[in-house]
Every structure is written in structure tokens, then in C-alpha cells.
Design an enzyme around this catalytic site. Structure first.
Site, mmCIF file in Angstrom:
data_model
loop_
_atom_site.group_PDB
_atom_site.id
_atom_site.type_symbol
_atom_site.label_atom_id
_atom_site.label_comp_id
_atom_site.label_asym_id
_atom_site.label_seq_id
_atom_site.Cartn_x
_atom_site.Cartn_y
_atom_site.Cartn_z
ATOM 1 N N VAL A 1 -15.955 27.090 5.234
ATOM 2 C CA VAL A 1 -17.168 26.776 4.472
ATOM 3 C C VAL A 1 -16.764 25.899 3.293
ATOM 4 O O VAL A 1 -15.871 26.250 2.519
ATOM 5 C CB VAL A 1 -17.862 28.055 3.961
ATOM 6 N N ALA B 1 -14.029 25.924 -1.551
ATOM 7 C CA ALA B 1 -14.134 26.134 -0.105
ATOM 8 C C ALA B 1 -13.484 27.470 0.230
ATOM 9 O O ALA B 1 -12.825 28.079 -0.606
ATOM 10 C CB ALA B 1 -13.437 25.007 0.646
ATOM 11 N N LYS B 2 -13.697 27.954 1.406
ATOM 12 C CA LYS B 2 -13.017 29.173 1.866
ATOM 13 C C LYS B 2 -13.150 29.223 3.384
ATOM 14 O O LYS B 2 -14.041 28.618 3.960
ATOM 15 C CB LYS B 2 -13.679 30.411 1.253
ATOM 16 N N GLY B 3 -12.273 29.972 4.021
ATOM 17 C CA GLY B 3 -12.375 30.082 5.468
ATOM 18 C C GLY B 3 -11.374 31.065 6.005
ATOM 19 O O GLY B 3 -10.738 31.803 5.250
ATOM 20 N N ASP C 1 -4.176 33.022 1.582
ATOM 21 C CA ASP C 1 -5.128 34.045 1.135
ATOM 22 C C ASP C 1 -4.706 35.341 1.838
ATOM 23 O O ASP C 1 -3.523 35.490 2.178
ATOM 24 C CB ASP C 1 -6.552 33.596 1.525
#
Lengths: 175, 409
Positions: free
Chosen positions: B56, B101-103, B142
């Protein structure tokens, strides 16, 4: 009974932006604290506009008289300021305001604030400046709105107003 | 309540103070792009397995988007979207030229062999390589991902786009990673604490500090605080901790944990539970482990005058209210633990310039970033009578909002 002067924290609303603590203490000493239950009038349409109000807690509804009764124009919550243009224009209230839930408001009398402005009170002058600023921003937005309407754009598709408001929030009030 | 619900509450609080309505909030909160991909790999036993990957990209108004990549069974689009937004605010608070952002991949990495993880990672890059990149979106480690996973991503991306170390951060130091990344979050926590103390005319030298959590962040924070003259009086890990009002021997404890992997067997001080640690008498409390560690009754018992949120989301809003009522200063997670992404930025800059900085250079740069971020948040808080958390969100929303408006939204 709770006094206005008990309110030591400056409400985080643009009208009081830039006020220093001692300015606030002087101003709030001139104000009246109103503790209202739900659905109580703050002021009524047609009444003399001799004061303006800051909502500290709770929420209020702005209503206007229509041929079919009263219709709600807006609901405002803590941080909102009501009737501040009356400081400059006086006249009568163009709409009624009622509490939606138990609410706390501060009432500032216009003549008291005018007196403070004339005597050079720093906090009162700051408020006057903030009102002038808000009105200038609204005027600019209205000009943009009118310009769009003049171009024949359908009502509701005006692009200027939201962006103007954003510019005001991000580049003036919260820089 | 969870990190995301708490963060949403704090965002809404700031947005209301700024007078943002739903249309503006939508502009600032809706992600720019949500990508979901299917990833099929061959398991070591010859069976096929299919996983789902997510990325995202929340907001690019201030620059290429930045955020972690996690491998966990609970990864989904909603979680990634919420965490991506948090990255937008965090990078804005410390004034990095990044968006958020992250995913991740919905998988249980404990059930995958190392070669399977590598195949899965490379397959993910194959599917999303056109939306990431040094000038687009820069993933980082992460939950359950590490420097090795970043090396695989860099390798796979570089096969397609040419040598591109700047496509990810958190790489091994031997492969264009940065000195100082391991300690970055713990050091950042220490730096903002020092600023907070300095504002009150105090210093670490006259402070007692309790730290919950002794992983990467907690242990580096303990070391940095000790090296700068602070007295660490309590530490804990998930199995309990030690408390010593006279001060724990931090170097000895670090050595003990390196060999024994736990604090409980350390001989200095007396044993304590995690709850006892949070309410132990001290000047500064650093939750550096879990989210939602404070409920209201526990928050009422906290004796520290300053809380530095090294963990993500340790304080739900109702506990935050208690801290405010009790006059406890809370340095919010979104500011306090931004040292990690700040050094990620320094790694990215080194990669783009093809240079390598020394540990001292990285520390100096991190110190400037965190010090300035704390001062800006604190100044806004004083100026507008806001607590540090609300001020941090207001600062971030303002920066992102201005960048968006200047570009015509």
C-alpha cells in the site's frame, strides 16, 4: 458555580490563535460562562447580536426559520465560534443556535471587547485581527466562488472554495 | 485497542483541532495505491504453494514512499493501509523527504525454509518491481523480515532495473547498508529524551530510567542512556525483569543477555514483573516492547514524569488521557521511535550518492534530525497549547497538507 475565569486553558480555535496566557486571563475575566442542557437556546434568530460565543464543550445546531418551520443549517462542536461578525456589524442574529447536548460556552459581550480594543488591550486586538483574517479568507473564497459561477460552472462543482480553505488552514492558521 | 485504532483516534483529534472536514481528511487518509498480488512458489517438497502479497502506497506528496515489509499470517490490506498512513505522518514529523507505504506477505515464515523464503521474496519483487524503486517506494525490514530479505529484494530488483541499492534500506552493511542502523531507534529514543529533559532544565545525569522490553530498541536505548550518564533502574523482557534503585550495571546486563538470551537470570537487583516495572518509581519510563501496555488502572499507577514511547502504540487514548490529567509528559511513538526511518533515509542518501559514511557521521546526522524534530513538535505544542502527541500529528498533517496543496492536490 463555575466561573469563566476558571477556564485557564486557551481554547484551540483560530479565533484565539496567538493569544498569550495573560491576554487570555484578562479576556476571560470579561466573559460569562454558560452551562446549558441539551436543546436549550444559545440565542435566537432576530435577537440583538450584542455578543459572540465560543463552544468549549458539547455541540450546538444552527437553525433558520423557513416557511415550513425551522431547518438545521449546521452542527458545530467544541472549538466553534458563533456570532463573531457581530463585533463589527452589530445588528440581529440571522439564525438561531440551540445546544444538541449538555454544553459549555463562553459569552463575550461586544461592547466590553470594543472597550478593551479602544484601550489598547493586546488580547482584544489579537481577537479583532483574527476575526478580520477569517473574514478576509471567507471573502477570498466567496470571490473565487463568484468567479467560478460567472464562468458558467454548475453550482457544486466550484473548485476554489475547498482549496482556498485548505490554503488558509495549512499556510496561515497552522504554519 | 491496537496501534491503528489508537493512531486513528489521535489523527482525528489533531484533524478536528485544525478544522479539517471529511473531504480534506479523505484527501489525507486514502491511500494513493493498493496492490495485491498472488505469489506461487515451489516448496522444497515439490508441492506448489500460493501466498498473497500486499503493498500500500499511502501518500507521495513529500517524496518517494517509505515503509516496512512484514511476513506474517495476519498481513492484509487494511493493516497495511493503516500502517502506511502512519509512515506518512512519521516521515513528515522528522521532516524526511518521504511519503509513507507498507506491505508484506501473508505467510508464517516459521513454516518456510530459507530457500523457500528467498523464492517467495524474489517472486514478490517480480510482481511489484514496477511500483517500487529508489524514486518511487523504498521497502525496509519489518516484522519477520531482516537485512538478508532486503538483500534478496535488492538483488532481484537490480536484475530488472540495473544496480539499485537504493530500492530498499536495512540492507547488510556489507551490501550497501548503513553504519548505525541497528542502534538507530534506541539512539533516537535517547536523543528525544535528552531534548525533553533539557527543556525542563534537566539532563540524563540526574534521571532514573525504567525500560520495558530489551530487544533491539530497548537494549540500545539502555546502552545509550547509560553511556550518557543516565541511571537505568529497571529493565524487563517478555519473561520478567530486574529492578535496582541504585542502578543496573548495563554493560554487564548486555553481556549477560548476549549469552543467556534473557534478563531474568541476571544477578543484579531484584526480580520484577512487567507490570511492576511500569509502576516502579523512576523519572522516565520507556515502553519498548508491546502495543497497548497501559490500561487505565495501570496508567493511574505510573510514577514516572516522562514516558518515551519506543514501542509502537503502547498507550491507548484512554490511558493517554490519564497521563495528561496527571501531568505526565508523553513523547509519542510517532516521534520517539522515528530514529529507525531517519537512518533508513541516511542509507538511501548514501546509496544514491554511492558514498559510505562512518558511524560518527551517521550518529551526528541522526542527532540533528531527532533534535530538530523534537524541538519543532515541542515548540508547536507550547505555542498552541497542545500535548506532544497532538502537536506531532498537527505538524505532520500540516507538512503533508502543504506539500499536497502546493502541487495542486
Amino acid at each position: 458555580m463555575a466561573q469563566a475565569s476558571d477556564i485557564t486553558e486557551i481554547p484551540p480555535t483560530p479565533l484565539f490563535g496567538g493569544l498569550q496566557q495573560d491576554d487570555w486571563s484578562e479576556l476571560v475575566a470579561r466573559a460569562v460562562r454558560m452551562e446549558l442542557g441539551a436543546n436549550e437556546p444559545v440565542f435566537l434568530q432576530g435577537q440583538e447580536a450584542d455578543a459572540f460565543f465560543a463552544v468549549l464543550r458539547g455541540s450546538v445546531q444552527v437553525r433558520t426559520a423557513t416557511p415550513g418551520g425551522e431547518s438545521a443549517l449546521a452542527q458545530l462542536s467544541a472549538g466553534a465560534v458563533l456570532g463573531e461578525t457581530s463585533l463589527l456589524l452589530g445588528g440581529t442574529h440571522s439564525a438561531s443556535v440551540y445546544t444538541v447536548e449538555p454544553s459549555t460556552l463562553l459569552r463575550f459581550r461586544n461592547d466590553g471587547l470594543k472597550e478593551a480594543i479602544e484601550s489598547g488591550n493586546r488580547g482584544a486586538i489579537r481577537i479583532l485581527y483574527n476575526i478580520a483574517h477569517t473574514l478576509a479568507v471567507r471573502l477570498r473564497a466567496a470571490d473565487a466562488h463568484i468567479a467560478e459561477l460567472a464562468k458558467g460552472a454548475p453550482v457544486g462543482s466550484v473548485v476554489g472554495s475547498d482549496l482556498e480553505r485548505l490554503r488558509n488552514i495549512f499556510f496561515t492558521q497552522w504554519v | 485497542m491496537g496501534v491503528l485504532n489508537s493512531a486513528n483516534t489521535y489523527f482525528d483529534r489533531a484533524a478536528q483541532i485544525m478544522g479539517l472536514d471529511d473531504r480534506v481528511k479523505a484527501l489525507l487518509t486514502k491511500p494513493e495505491r493498493e496492490v495485491k498480488v498472488s505469489l506461487s512458489i515451489e516448496r522444497d517438497n515439490g508441492h506448489l504453494a500460493t501466498f498473497t502479497g500486499y503493498r500500500v502506497q499511502h501518500n507521495s506528496a513529500r517524496g518517494p514512499m517509505k515503509g516496512g515489509l512484514r511476513y506474517h499470517p495476519h498481513v492484509d490490506m487494511d493493516e497495511a493501509a493503516g500502517l502506511a498512513a502512519l509512515m506518512t505522518w512519521k516521515t513528515a514529523i522528522v521532516n524526511l523527504p518521504f511519503g509513507g507505504a507498507k506491505g508484506g506477505i501473508a505467510c508464517d515464515p516459521r513454516e518456510l525454509s530459507r530457500p523457500e523464503l528467498e523464492r517467495l521474496t524474489r517472486k514478490f519483487v517480480e510482481k511489484i518491481h514496477d511500483i517500487i524503486g529508489p524514486q518511487r517506494d523504498i521497502p525496509a525490514p519489518d516484522v519477520n523480515t531482516n537485512a538478508e530479505v532486503m538483500a534478496w529484494i535488492m538483488s532481484e530488483y537490480s536484475k530488472i532495473h540495473g544496480f539499485s541499492p537504493g530500492v530498499v534500506t536495512g540492507k547488510p552493511v556489507e551490501l550497501h547498508g548503513s553504519a548505525g542502523r541497528d542502534e538507530a531507534t534506541g539512539l533516537g529514543v535517547t536523543l528525544v529524551l535528552e531534548q525533553c529533559l533539557a527543556d525542563a532544565g534537566r539532563s540524563l545525569g540526574d534521571c532514573s530510567v525504567a525500560i520495558q522490553g530489551f530487544g533491539n530498541v530497548g537494549s540500545h536505548a539502555a546502552r545509550c542512556i547509560h553511556e550518557r550518564g543516565g541511571k537505568v533502574v529497571a529493565v524487563s523482557d517478555s519473561r520478567g525483569g530486574r529492578v535496582d534503585p541504585g542502578g543496573i550495571d548495563v554493560p554487564a546486563l548486555l553481556q549477560h543477555v548476549r549469552s543467556q538470551q534473557r534478563i531474568g537470570t541476571f544477578e543484579g537487583g531484584a526480580p520484577c514483573s512487567n507490570e511492576q516495572l511500569l509502576t516502579t518509581p523512576c523519572d522516565v519510563l520507556i515502553p519498548a516492547a508491546l502495543e497497548d501496555v497501559f490500561d487505565v488502572p495501570l496508567a493511574r499507577e505510573v510514577q514516572a514524569g516522562i514516558i518515551v514511547e519506543a514501542a509502537n502504540g503502547p498507550t491507548p487514548p484512554e490511558a493517554d488521557d490519564v497521563f495528561r490529567e496527571h501531568g505526565i509528559t508523553v513523547i509519542p511513538d510517532i516521534l520517539a521511535n522515528a530514529g529507525g526511518v531517519a537512518v533508513s533515509y541516511l542509507e538511501w542518501v548514501q546509496n544514491l550518492q554511492h558514498v559510505t559514511w562512518t558511524l560518527e557521521e551517521v550518529r551526528e546526522n541522526l542527532s540533528r534530525t531527532m533534535t530538530s524534530a523534537y524541538q519543532e513538535v515541542a515548540h508547536l505544542g507550547r505555542d498552541r497549547k497542545l500535548d506532544l502527541r497532538t502537536a506531532a500529528f498537527v505538524l505532520a498533517i500540516g507538512r503533508v497538507g502543504r506539500a499536497a496543496v502546493l502541487q495542486g492536490v
